[in-house]
Motif scaffolding. Structure first.
Motif, mmCIF file in Angstrom:
data_model
loop_
_atom_site.group_PDB
_atom_site.id
_atom_site.type_symbol
_atom_site.label_atom_id
_atom_site.label_comp_id
_atom_site.label_asym_id
_atom_site.label_seq_id
_atom_site.Cartn_x
_atom_site.Cartn_y
_atom_site.Cartn_z
ATOM 1 N N ALA A 325 0.846 -1.203 0.000
ATOM 2 C CA ALA A 325 0.000 0.000 0.000
ATOM 3 C C ALA A 325 0.879 1.251 0.000
ATOM 4 C CB ALA A 325 -0.893 -0.007 1.228
ATOM 5 N N ILE A 326 0.408 2.260 -0.717
ATOM 6 C CA ILE A 326 1.223 3.477 -0.873
ATOM 7 C C ILE A 326 1.014 4.397 0.331
ATOM 8 C CG2 ILE A 326 1.599 5.523 -2.324
ATOM 9 C CD1 ILE A 326 0.302 3.767 -4.623
ATOM 10 N N VAL A 327 2.120 4.787 0.944
ATOM 11 C CA VAL A 327 2.031 5.723 2.063
ATOM 12 C C VAL A 327 2.292 7.123 1.512
ATOM 13 C CG1 VAL A 327 3.003 6.373 4.302
ATOM 14 C CG2 VAL A 327 2.825 3.955 3.664
ATOM 15 N N LEU A 328 1.343 8.008 1.750
ATOM 16 C CA LEU A 328 1.469 9.363 1.195
ATOM 17 C C LEU A 328 2.434 10.200 2.037
ATOM 18 C CD1 LEU A 328 -2.341 9.886 0.679
ATOM 19 C CD2 LEU A 328 -0.666 9.690 -1.155
ATOM 20 N N LYS A 329 3.144 11.088 1.344
ATOM 21 C CA LYS A 329 4.018 12.003 2.090
ATOM 22 C C LYS A 329 3.205 13.273 2.328
ATOM 23 C CE LYS A 329 8.560 10.430 0.796
ATOM 24 N NZ LYS A 329 8.408 9.597 -0.412
ATOM 25 N N ASP A 330 3.013 13.594 3.607
ATOM 26 C CA ASP A 330 2.112 14.696 3.972
ATOM 27 C C ASP A 330 2.349 15.964 3.150
ATOM 28 O OD1 ASP A 330 0.905 13.103 5.703
ATOM 29 O OD2 ASP A 330 1.736 13.990 7.535
ATOM 30 N N ASP A 331 3.623 16.332 2.969
ATOM 31 C CA ASP A 331 3.889 17.620 2.312
ATOM 32 C C ASP A 331 3.713 17.550 0.795
ATOM 33 O OD1 ASP A 331 5.922 15.862 2.333
ATOM 34 O OD2 ASP A 331 7.534 17.359 2.495
ATOM 35 N N GLN A 332 3.500 16.324 0.272
ATOM 36 C CA GLN A 332 3.340 16.237 -1.189
ATOM 37 C C GLN A 332 1.894 16.027 -1.630
ATOM 38 O OE1 GLN A 332 6.126 13.282 -2.490
ATOM 39 N NE2 GLN A 332 7.840 14.458 -1.679
ATOM 40 N N VAL A 333 0.991 15.868 -0.647
ATOM 41 C CA VAL A 333 -0.403 15.618 -1.013
ATOM 42 C C VAL A 333 -1.053 16.923 -1.453
ATOM 43 C CG1 VAL A 333 -2.631 14.783 -0.177
ATOM 44 C CG2 VAL A 333 -0.533 13.741 0.644
ATOM 45 N N LYS A 334 -1.717 16.863 -2.607
ATOM 46 C CA LYS A 334 -2.353 18.098 -3.118
ATOM 47 C C LYS A 334 -3.825 18.149 -2.728
ATOM 48 C CE LYS A 334 0.642 18.422 -7.165
ATOM 49 N NZ LYS A 334 1.144 17.019 -7.192
ATOM 50 N N GLY A 335 -4.445 16.990 -2.623
ATOM 51 C CA GLY A 335 -5.863 16.971 -2.246
ATOM 52 C C GLY A 335 -6.802 16.979 -3.440
ATOM 53 N N HIS A 336 -6.338 16.393 -4.566
ATOM 54 C CA HIS A 336 -7.198 16.319 -5.751
ATOM 55 C C HIS A 336 -8.044 15.037 -5.665
ATOM 56 C CE1 HIS A 336 -7.491 16.522 -10.419
ATOM 57 N NE2 HIS A 336 -8.657 16.417 -9.838
ATOM 58 N N VAL A 337 -9.343 15.217 -5.433
ATOM 59 C CA VAL A 337 -10.217 14.052 -5.237
ATOM 60 C C VAL A 337 -11.109 13.865 -6.462
ATOM 61 C CG1 VAL A 337 -12.086 13.093 -3.835
ATOM 62 C CG2 VAL A 337 -10.263 14.405 -2.741
ATOM 63 N N ARG A 338 -11.139 12.621 -6.959
ATOM 64 C CA ARG A 338 -12.046 12.346 -8.091
ATOM 65 C C ARG A 338 -12.892 11.108 -7.792
ATOM 66 N NH1 ARG A 338 -11.079 13.919 -13.628
ATOM 67 N NH2 ARG A 338 -11.796 11.861 -14.261
ATOM 68 N N PHE A 339 -14.184 11.240 -7.983
ATOM 69 C CA PHE A 339 -15.074 10.075 -7.958
ATOM 70 C C PHE A 339 -15.363 9.792 -9.426
ATOM 71 C CE2 PHE A 339 -17.005 9.353 -3.658
ATOM 72 C CZ PHE A 339 -16.236 10.272 -2.963
ATOM 73 N N GLU A 340 -15.075 8.568 -9.872
ATOM 74 C CA GLU A 340 -15.309 8.254 -11.288
ATOM 75 C C GLU A 340 -16.381 7.177 -11.414
ATOM 76 O OE1 GLU A 340 -11.525 7.185 -12.951
ATOM 77 O OE2 GLU A 340 -10.576 8.991 -12.141
ATOM 78 N N ASN A 341 -17.556 7.585 -11.809
ATOM 79 C CA ASN A 341 -18.688 6.670 -12.039
ATOM 80 C C ASN A 341 -18.865 5.657 -10.904
ATOM 81 O OD1 ASN A 341 -17.081 7.098 -14.855
ATOM 82 N ND2 ASN A 341 -19.275 7.456 -15.014
ATOM 83 N N VAL A 342 -18.950 6.178 -9.705
ATOM 84 C CA VAL A 342 -19.047 5.287 -8.540
ATOM 85 C C VAL A 342 -20.496 4.863 -8.306
ATOM 86 C CG1 VAL A 342 -18.772 5.160 -6.036
ATOM 87 C CG2 VAL A 342 -17.004 6.253 -7.430
ATOM 88 N N THR A 343 -20.675 3.571 -8.235
ATOM 89 C CA THR A 343 -21.978 3.020 -7.825
ATOM 90 C C THR A 343 -21.703 2.179 -6.593
ATOM 91 O OG1 THR A 343 -22.809 2.978 -10.066
ATOM 92 C CG2 THR A 343 -23.903 1.516 -8.503
ATOM 93 N N PHE A 344 -22.511 2.385 -5.570
ATOM 94 C CA PHE A 344 -22.248 1.655 -4.326
ATOM 95 C C PHE A 344 -23.544 1.299 -3.625
ATOM 96 C CE2 PHE A 344 -21.860 1.755 0.295
ATOM 97 C CZ PHE A 344 -20.931 0.750 0.489
ATOM 98 N N HIS A 345 -23.578 0.087 -3.104
ATOM 99 C CA HIS A 345 -24.712 -0.241 -2.233
ATOM 100 C C HIS A 345 -24.216 -0.925 -0.977
ATOM 101 C CE1 HIS A 345 -24.668 -4.506 -3.257
ATOM 102 N NE2 HIS A 345 -24.399 -4.113 -4.481
#
Ligand SMILES: Nc1ncnc2c1ncn2[C@@H]1O[C@H](COP(=O)(O)OP(=O)(O)OP(=O)(O)O)[C@@H](O)[C@H]1O
Length: 597
Positions: A325-345
Motif C-alpha cells: 500500500a502506498i504511504v502518502l508524504k504529507d507535504d506532497q499531497v495536493k488533495g485532488h479528489v475524483r469520484f469516477e462513475n461510482v456506484t455503491f450499495h
C-alpha cells in the motif's frame, strides 16, 4: 479442543509457566500417593510387627511429605495464576486491537453489550480454565493413572474388580458434557443480551425518559433476565439429573472393594495394610471421576467463551491495506479528489449512490445537498474508505484510494460529523485527539477558529474541564464546535463537514464559516448541509436524490433554473425573498470584520 488449539498463540508464549505449573501439580499428586503407602507400612510393618520405634521416623516422613506437597501446590497456584492472567492479558489486548481495525461494516451490526461481555465475562472463563482448569484436568488424569498403577502393583485382580464401575462413570460424565455444553452456550448468549439491554438503556437514558418508556424498558430487561434465569435453571436441572447418577456409580467401587477386598484379607490373599492402602487409593480414582462433572463444566464454559472470543478474533476485516500500500508524504499531497462513475450499495440494500462522479480539484469546495437518505453521507464514507467501492473508483491525486495505506489516507481527511462524539476526557484532550505532540497555542487557535474558545473559557476549568461521557454537560452546538476545532487542528488536505453546523444558530454558523474560509484556503472541502446558506459559496453544488445526481452547478447557476435546488432555496428564504442576499451579505461582512479584529 479445537478452540484451545486456535487459542494456542496466546498461551504458548507462556509455556514455561504452563510446564512449571503442570510439573508442580504432578509432583504434588505423586506425593499424595505416599500417604496410602505410609499407612500400609504403619499397619503391616509397625503395628502388626510391633516395631513402635519406627513411629517417630514415620511421623517425620509424613510431615516432610506434607511440607513438600504444600510447596508444590503453592508453586502450581503461583504459576497457574500468572499463566491465566497473562493469557487473559494477551487475549484482551488482541481483542481490543481487533476492535480497532474491524471495519464500519462490522459495527453496522455489532452490539456494544455483546462485545463488552466477550471482553469481560468470556475472557474471565478462559483465564480460569487456562490458569487452573487445564492443569486440574491433567491432574485428574494423572491421579487416575498413578492410582491405578499403584493398585495394580498391589493386587491386579482386586483392582480390576473394583474399577469395573469406571466405564459407566465415564459414560455418564460424557453424556453430561454433551447436554451441558449447549446450555452454557445459551447462557453466555443470554448474558450478552442482558448486558446489551443495560448498555443501551444507559446510553439512551435521555430518550427513554423523554418518551416515559421506563416501564417498557423494565419489562424488556425483565424478559431478558427471565431468559437468563431459565437458562440457568435448565443447566441446574441437567446438573441435578446427572450428579446423583454419577455419585451412585462412583460409590459402588468402595462397596465392591469392601466386600471383595474383605474376602481376600479373610482368605489371606491380601494384608490388612494393603486393604487400607487400597481403600485410600481408590479415592485417587473415584475422587477425580467425582470432579469430572465440575471439570467438564469448567471446560465447556471456557470452550463456549473461547468460541465467542475466537469469533471476534477471526472476524473478517473488510477494509484492509493492499499489499505494498502506498504511504502518502504529507507535504506532497495536493488533495485532488475524483469520484469516477461510482456506484455503491450497502450489503443487502439497493444502491445508495449511482454512477456518481465529481472532480474536486485541490482547494475547491464541493457542496452536497439532498433529502435525507439521498446518499450524501455515503459519498464521504466512501472517500474515507469506510466501505470499498466495487464499481467505479475514487482517486486522491490520481491514485486509487484502495491502493493507499489506510492510515495515510485517513490522516489527510478531517471530518466533522453531525453527531459529535466526545470522550470523557478534558476539552483540551478532546480537541487534540487526532494529532500527536500538539501545543496549547495550537489547541487555542483551533478553538478560536471554531468559535469554541469563549465558551470554553467560561467553563470552571477552561480547557482542563473534563466533559462527561459522550460530552454530557455541553450543548449540541458546543459539542459541534469542539468537533470542528478537533478537525481544524489536524491541518488536513481534505476537510469534510457532514452537517457540521446543524446544531448551531445561523449567526454562529456564519462565524464558524468565516473561520473555515481562512482554513479552507488551499484545502479540498466537502460540505454536506441542509441549509443553502452553508453551501452557497461552494465551487460546485451537487444535488442528490435516491443516490442519483439530479442537479449540479454553482449557486447562481442552480437558482436560475427550476429544480430541487431552487425549490429548497425558495422554501428556506420564503419569508424574505428579496432581502436574502442583502441579509447574507450583511452577516458575512459583520463576521469578517469581527474575525479581522
Ligand atoms: N451503514 C449503513 N448500512 C446500510 N445502509 C445504509 C448505511 N448508511 C446509510 N445507508 C442507506 O443508504 C442510503 C443513503 O444514506 P446516506 O446516509 O448516505 O444519506 P444522507 O443523504 O446522508 O442522509 P441524511 O441527510 O439523513 O444524513 C439510505 O437509504 C440509508 O438507509
Amino acid at each position: 479442543m479445537d478452540v484451545f488449539r486456535q487459542l494456542k498463540a496466546f498461551y504458548w508464549s507462556e509455556r514455561k509457566l504452563l510446564f512449571v505449573s503442570i510439573i508442580c501439580l504432578t509432583c504434588a499428586t505423586a506425593l499424595g500417593l505416599v500417604y496410602p503407602n505410609l499407612l500400609r507400612f504403619l499397619i503391616d510393618d509397625v503395628i502388626i510387627a510391633e516395631r513402635f520405634d519406627l513411629v517417630p521416623a514415620l511421623a517425620l516422613s509424613v510431615v516432610g511429605v506434607v511440607a513438600l506437597k504444600g510447596s508444590m501446590q503453592f508453586l502450581h497456584g503461583l504459576c497457574g495464576g500468572r499463566l491465566g492472567n497473562r493469557v487473559a492479558f494477551n487475549l484482551r489486548n488482541a481483542c481490543y486491537n481487533k476492535l480497532q481495525y474491524l471495519s464500519f461494516q462490522y459495527y453496522d451490526k455489532a452490539k456494544t453489550g455483546d462485545l463488552m461481555s466477550r471482553l469481560t465475562a468470556d475472557l474471565e472463563a478462559i483465564r480460569n480454565f487456562i490458569g487452573f482448569g487445564f492443569a486440574q484436568i491433567l491432574n485428574m488424569v494423572l491421579m487416575i493413572a498413578f492410582g491405578a498403577a499403584m493398585m495394580l502393583s498391589i493386587h491386579w485382580q482386586l483392582t480390576l474388580i473394583t474399577l469395573i464401575t469406571i466405564p459407566f462413570l465415564a459414560y455418564t460424565a460424557i453424556r453430561f458434557e454433551r447436554n451441558i455444553h449447549p446450555a452454557f452456550r445459551e447462557m453466555r448468549r443470554a448474558m450478552s443480551n442482558l448486558t446489551t439491554a443495560v448498555q443501551e438503556n444507559i446510553t439512551g437514558v435521555r430518550t427513554v425518559k423523554s418518551f416515559a418508556r421506563e416501564p417498557y424498558e423494565v419489562d424488556k430487561f425483565s424478559i431478558r433476565s427471565q431468559a437468563y434465569q431459565t437458562n440457568q435453571v435448565g443447566a441446574a436441572l441437567i446438573w441435578a439429573k446427572y450428579f446423583p447418577v454419577m455419585e451412585l456409580v462412583a460409590n459402588l467401587s468402595p462397596v465392591i472393594l469392601l466386600v471383595v477386598g474383605g474376602l481376600y484379607v479373610i482368605n489371606g490373599q491380601l494384608s490388612l495394610g494393603e486393604l487400607v492402602a487400597f481403600f485410600s487409593m481408590i479415592w485417587y480414582i473415584i475422587g477425580p471421576m467425582w470432579g469430572i462433572g465440575f471439570h467438564i463444566n469448567n471446560y465447556t464454559q471456557s470452550k463456549a467463551s473461547g468460541e465467542r472470543v475466537l469469533e471476534l478474533l477471526n472476524e473478517y476485516i473488510h477494509i484492509r491495506n493492499a499489499d505494498n500500500a502506498i504511504v502518502l508524504k504529507d507535504d506532497q499531497v495536493k488533495g485532488h479528489v475524483r469520484f469516477e462513475n461510482v456506484t455503491f450499495h450497502y450489503p443487502d440494500k439497493a444502491p445508495a449512490l449511482k454512477d456518481f462522479s465529481v472532480d474536486a480539484k485541490p482547494g475547491t469546495v464541493i457542496g452536497l445537498l439532498g433529502a435525507t437518505g439521498s446518499g450524501k453521507s455515503t459519498v464521504i464514507q466512501l472517500l474515507m474508505r469506510a466501505y470499498d467501492v466495487r464499481k467505479g473508483r475514487i482517486t486522491l491525486d490520481g491514485i486509487d484510494i484502495r491502493e493507499l495505506d489506510l492510515e495515510s489516507l485517513r490522516s489527510q481527511i478531517a471530518p466533522v460529523f453531525q453527531e459529535t462524539f466526545l470522550f470523557s476526557a478534558s476539552i483540551r484532550d478532546n480537541i487534540a485527539y487526532g494529532v500527536k505532540d500538539v501545543t496549547m497555542e495550537q489547541i487555542e487557535r483551533a478553538a478560536k477558529l471554531a468559535k469554541a474558545h469563549d465558551f470554553i473559557m467560561e467553563l470552571p476549568d477552561g480547557y482542563n474541564t473534563v466533559v462527561g461521557e459522550r460530552g454530557m454537560g455541553l450543548s449540541g452546538g458546543q459539542k459541534q464546535r469542539i468537533a470542528i476545532a478537533r478537525a481544524l487542528i489536524k491541518n488536513p488536505r481534505i476537510l469534510v463537514l457532514d452537517d457540521a453546523t446543524s446544531a448551531v444558530d445561523m449567526e454562529t454558523e456564519h462565524e464558524i464559516q468565516a473561520g473555515f474560509k481562512e482554513l479552507m484556503a488551499g484545502r479540498t472541502t466537502f460540505i454536506i448541509a441542509h441549509r443553502i446558506s452553508s453551501l452557497r459559496h461552494a465551487d460546485e453544488i451537487i444535488v442528490l436524490e435516491d443516490g442519483n445526481v439530479i442537479q449540479r452547478g454553482t449557486h447562481e447557476e442552480l437558482i436560475s433554473v427550476p429544480g430541487h435546488y431552487l425549490d429548497t432555496y425558495n422554501i428556506q428564504y420564503a419569508d424574505r425573498p428579496d432581502r436574502e442576499d442583502v441579509v447574507q451579505q450583511d452577516v458575512v461582512q459583520q463576521v469578517e470584520r469581527r474575525v479581522a479584529q
